[in-house]
Design an enzyme around this catalytic site. Sequence first.
Site, PDB file in Angstrom:
ATOM      1  N   ASP A 171       0.828  -1.202   0.000  1.00  0.00           N
ATOM      2  CA  ASP A 171       0.000   0.000   0.000  1.00  0.00           C
ATOM      3  C   ASP A 171       0.868   1.259   0.000  1.00  0.00           C
ATOM      4  OD1 ASP A 171      -2.429   1.430   0.191  1.00  0.00           O
ATOM      5  OD2 ASP A 171      -2.256   1.552   2.373  1.00  0.00           O
ATOM      6  N   ASP A 192       2.312   5.068  -5.443  1.00  0.00           N
ATOM      7  CA  ASP A 192       1.706   6.351  -5.078  1.00  0.00           C
ATOM      8  C   ASP A 192       2.650   7.483  -5.484  1.00  0.00           C
ATOM      9  OD1 ASP A 192       0.542   8.573  -4.027  1.00  0.00           O
ATOM     10  OD2 ASP A 192       0.477   7.860  -1.955  1.00  0.00           O
ATOM     11  N   GLY A 220      -8.761   6.063   3.020  1.00  0.00           N
ATOM     12  CA  GLY A 220      -9.355   6.788   4.136  1.00  0.00           C
ATOM     13  C   GLY A 220     -10.758   6.304   4.413  1.00  0.00           C
ATOM     14  N   THR A 265      -7.592   2.547  10.402  1.00  0.00           N
ATOM     15  CA  THR A 265      -7.524   3.329  11.632  1.00  0.00           C
ATOM     16  C   THR A 265      -8.537   2.877  12.677  1.00  0.00           C
ATOM     17  OG1 THR A 265      -6.710   5.246  10.406  1.00  0.00           O
ATOM     18  CG2 THR A 265      -7.634   5.660  12.581  1.00  0.00           C
TER      19      THR A 265
END
Length: 290
Positions: free
Chosen positions: A81, A103, A211, A235
């Site tokens: 990731d 990324d 997110g 998270t």
Amino acid sequence: MLVNLSDILGIAEAKKCAIGSFNTPNLESILAVIDAAEELKTPVIIMHAQVHEELIPLSIIGPIMLELARNASVPVCVHLDHGSDLALINKAISLGFTSVMYDGSQLPYQENAANSRIVVGMASKAGVSVEGEIGVLGRRETGNSSELPEDAKDIYTDPDTAFRFVQETRVNALACSFGTAHGIYLKKPKLDMNLLGKIKEKVNIPLVMHGGSGVSDEDYLVAIEKGIRKINYYTYMSKAGGETVKTKLLEHSNEIAFYHNIAIWGCEAMKNNVKSAMEVFAKSHIPLFK
């Protein structure tokens, strides 16, 4: 069983749902995610984020992820990731990861596209899927509080740029920015679902939501309807484990604190949180794998 990202997202596309993709920076989180997937009989993606190299390096956690994925009773993709280091991406491919994300979203477009093409070239030789990113998604997976700036629309994904990027790079999936951010949301995120729909109209590959923790169930379902097929989530899973351990330690404050109990408490709490997320992502299609 170990599969690549395109195979898993093919299932999601056929069912018009999303597959959960979970960062797993320790053994307990890997066990929690795979156990949850096996109980629900759903495919899953486990991820090592480059930012988590400071917690545990790829060379240590990677082989563990791969071994548990191979032995799972459901399809499991092992994914790197937010890889911005081409050497680390190459290392993940060499280890046997079945998917990688490059990324380059912080870079100028031409540099992002050029590097993404290099990664696609490396990965395709090994049958590995590639996720790219256009638009900026804020703070990385540190678990710290984060929210998009007031002028966030300036860093949202432009649909025409997304189309150009996919055509030039041939990535298999695209992470796009439409209002989510990594970490704990300090206020309810404002998601631009119309923008997401426009991106999907332009881009004929699966879209990825980063997110994903902290988004409402209603917004998940709308995003999935608009074309999201992979939802990154970490998270709130990690928070669930940490909060449970805190509570349990207080409840057992007069007893000896054994670390193995802490690991068990945290793992079980993360698994339950992950199962709840998976059920939303899959909509009414649990089980997804038979």
